[in-house]
Design a protein around this motif. Structure first.
Motif, short mmCIF file in Angstrom:
data_model
loop_
_atom_site.label_atom_id
_atom_site.label_comp_id
_atom_site.label_asym_id
_atom_site.label_seq_id
_atom_site.Cartn_x
_atom_site.Cartn_y
_atom_site.Cartn_z
N ASN A 621 55.82 -18.76 2.23
CA ASN A 621 55.56 -17.72 1.87
C ASN A 621 54.71 -16.83 1.89
O ASN A 621 54.23 -15.64 2.11
N ASN A 624 53.59 -16.40 5.83
CA ASN A 624 54.85 -15.63 6.81
C ASN A 624 54.89 -13.78 6.23
O ASN A 624 55.76 -13.40 6.51
N LYS A 625 54.73 -14.16 4.21
CA LYS A 625 55.11 -12.67 4.40
C LYS A 625 53.59 -12.31 3.44
O LYS A 625 53.14 -10.98 3.06
N GLU A 626 53.03 -13.32 2.56
CA GLU A 626 52.06 -12.37 1.08
C GLU A 626 50.19 -12.10 2.26
O GLU A 626 50.17 -10.99 1.28
#
Length: 686
Positions: A621, A624-626
């Motif tokens: 996470n 890839n996201k945060e």
């Protein structure tokens, strides 16, 4: 030369010595200076210099231009005549005689900075003198030159008696002087006088070695006739960089003060002076330069000892001729290599500049660069943190992240299994007996009280709770270092983005660490709250351990030998002597212990497995996201200054870009200088 009487030089040799430049100057060799042992007729009252070949003047002008451009700062050495000598060797007198001007005189070190003397013959009767230093040019004249040199030296090196490596350039355009460029260095002294630093010798030695070490340097070693040449410090220094003496010329001064044995000294050459000797008489008192030359001429003609010295190695005119010859030959020999080095260095600078990030000029360019950087950072982190690919950091084991994370997990597991709470032998059955005593109630005697099990479980979980919390802190600190390192590498050319990325990285890592700590504390609380497992290994392990109960009970209560310890398979050797005091609680305590031993393995496995899965999910996470969201928020937030801030270069990049541009400008100008001279050479050759 026009004017006074003539003389015939050596009585011993009539061979002709001709200096020639290699074919660099044309198809045929070019005679620079031609003189016989029967010297060219020299007028006592004539200037030092004879006619100077038009093909050589441009060579010296080109080198002087390169020196003014400070091309040596780029590591390109230029042919240079470097004047060295022990203090009071007569260095100043020699240079005065060559330049026809007065230089500073006095006690101690007169030359406190490298003095670059550029002598240029010109047709005008009116001399032109100027001093260049610290980016300024001051005009002066013959009457004030000595005083002005002292003033300029004080500006460069201070008003005391210290020295400096910053050069002072003296340009002398005067009719009759030889076309020469020389660097006069401070005289060598070992004993500091009042006002001089204690390490004055080391300072002077370092300056001299810097100038004489390059192979392109010609060393003009000034020696007093009154000293033993083999003991001169200047000779030691020149020999240390020019062992064969092939680029050392010696000038012997004060010959009228110590004529005895001088002929033998310069003939024997015990100190390897490859370019030979020139003996000169120093100008004394108020003698004019013409008078001094006339007296020197008479001295070498009539003195019973000095007249025996070959006339091809005596007098200031001969010294001037030799220096002109040596200088021009050196320039011609080194010019092709200088051209090559300028081109190579220019190409290196251009390549380095081209490899630097493009200077951003619009928000659109900044946004494009930002997206590329974030994309590269994410891919790099995926490789090292998720996929275990470390080709970008092959030699940096700290960045082999999957391997390091596995090592941390293994250590975390070992810490859990090796802690006190995980050792079933410690206080074997005593804790269980005490808790059973306190947990008993009005009930059937052959049932284990569940609350006794929970009390022991809660105590053990509480005892190990610091280990998973500590692991969370350790692992996120490591991941933080990795993430910040990758972000800094990918954004190294964008200072403002680096600031935002660093803040975002630290903030995000703090959030991730806090989230993991809270999650782990929930796991701890869940394990303390109740006991549960559907893992069949628990029942199998408990049955296996309970199969040992009968043998254990017999060993404790019925063995006539009354052993103090008993070995239990899967647990080890345990103390049992004290257990004989509790025969009624022993069976239940053993059952409780074996249940807890079997269940504790399940608890520890959950702590490790859950942590590993949580870590994988959190890192995924993060990458890839945060991370991207956090950096964008930081950059666009009140402290980030927006994407426009990326248009500002970091101080380091700006300094590097400016330095490269200056070097490129300097090298291009230098290339033009040498291109013109090379074109001239080709033209002459044609």
């Amino acid at each position: 030369m026009a004017g006074g009487g003539m003389h015939t030089a050596s009585k011993t040799s009539k061979t002709k010595s001709t200096a020639a430049i290699p074919n660099l100057l044309g198809n045929s060799s070019l005679e620079l200076v031609e003189y016989q042992d029967a010297l060219l007729p020299i007028a006592i009252d004539a200037p030092i210099v004879s006619s100077y070949n038009d093909r050589i003047r441009p060579l010296l002008d080109a080198v002087d231009k390169l020196r003014n451009l400070m091309v040596m700062d780029e590591g390109i050495q230029l042919p240079t005549i470097v004047v060295v000598g022990d203090q009071s060797s007569g260095k100043s007198s020699v240079l005065e005689s060559l330049a026809g001007i007065s230089l500073p005189r006095g006690q101690g070190i007169c030359t406190r900075v490298p003095l670059i003397m550029r002598l240029q013959h010109h047709a005008s009767e009116e001399p032109e003198l100027s001093l260049e230093y610290n980016g300024r040019v001051d005009c002066t004249d013959e009457d004030n030159i000595a005083e002005d040199i002292v003033k300029a030296t004080n500006v460069i090196a201070g008003g005391g008696k210290g020295i400096s490596n910053a050069p002072l350039t003296l340009l002398v355009k005067k009719k009759g002087v030889p076309d020469l460029t020389m660097v006069d260095l401070p005289g060598i002294t070992r004993v500091p006088v009042h006002g001089q630093p204690e390490n004055i010798y080391d300072q002077i030695r370092d300056i001299i070695m810097e100038y004489i070490k390059p192979e392109e340097s010609i060393i003009l070693n000034v020696l007093s006739a009154s000293v033993d040449f083999t003991t001169c410090e200047s000779i030691r220094m020149s020999q240390s960089v020019d062992k064969t003496g092939e680029r050392t010329l010696a000038v012997v001064t004060k010959v009228d003060k110590a004529p005895e044995g001088l002929l033998e000294k310069v003939t024997a050459d015990d100190v390897n002076i490859g370019l030979g000797y020139v003996c000169v008489r120093n100008r004394i008192g108020d003698e004019t330069y013409e008078e001094a030359r006339a007296i020197a001429h008479q001295l070498f003609e009539t003195h019973p000892l000095l007249s025996k010295i070959d006339k091809s190695i005596v007098g200031i005119p001969v010294l001037a001729q030799k220096l002109v010859q040596i200088q021009a030959t050196s320039i011609a020999r080194n010019l092709p290599e200088i051209v090559k080095k300028i081109n190579d260095r220019l190409n290196d600078c251009l390549n380095e500049l081209n490899q630097m990030p493009k200077s951003l000029s619009s928000v659109a360019e900044a946004m494009t660069a930002f997206m590329q950087i974030i994309g590269c950072a994410k891919e790099s982190l995926r490789k090292v943190l998720l996929r275990g690919e470390f080709d970008e950091y092959a030699d940096d084991k700290k960045m082999h992240c999957t391997a390091r994370l596995v090592e941390m997990l293994n250590q975390y597991s070992d810490d859990l299994y090796r802690c006190v709470e995980s050792d079933p032998k410690i206080n074997f059955l005593m804790d269980e007996i005490k808790i059973l005593e306190e947990a008993k109630g009005i009930a059937l005697p052959n049932f284990l009280p569940r609350n006794a099990f929970l009390i022991i479980l809660q105590s053990k979980v509480k005892g190990i709770s610091s280990i998973p919390i500590g692991f969370v802190d350790q692992v996120w600190s490591y991941i933080e270092d990795v993430v910040i390192s990758v972000l800094m590498k990918q954004s190294e050319n964008y200072y403002q983005l680096q600031l935002s990325a660093r803040r975002a990285g630290h903030n995000l890592m703090a959030k991730m660490k806090d989230r993991s700590v809270r999650w782990m504390m929930e796991i701890v609380e869940m394990e303390k709250l109740t006991d549960y497992s559907c893992d069949p290994e628990y029942v199998a392990e408990w049955n296996k351990l309970m199969a040992l109960q009968e043998a254990f009970m017999n060993g404790v209560l019925h063995d006539e030998n009354r052993p103090s310890t008993i070995a239990i398979e899967g647990i080890g050797e345990v103390e049992v002597a004290v257990l004989r005091q509790y025969p009624h609680q022993l069976s239940q305590a053993f059952d409780l212990k074996m249940r807890m031993t079997a269940y504790w393995k399940v608890v520890l496995r959950r702590f490790v497995d859950c942590m590993a899965l949580h870590l994988q999910l959190s890192v995924s996470n993060l990458v890839n996201k945060e991370m991207e969201v956090e950096i964008v928020n930081e950059l666009m937030g009140p402290n980030g200054g927006g994407i426009e801030r990326m248009l500002e270069e970091s101080p380091a990049v700006a300094v590097k870009r400016e330095k490269l541009n200056k070097s490129i400008k300097k090298l291009r100008e230098s290339k033009e200088v040498v291109a013109k001279i090379m074109d001239g050479i080709i033209t002459y050759g044609d």
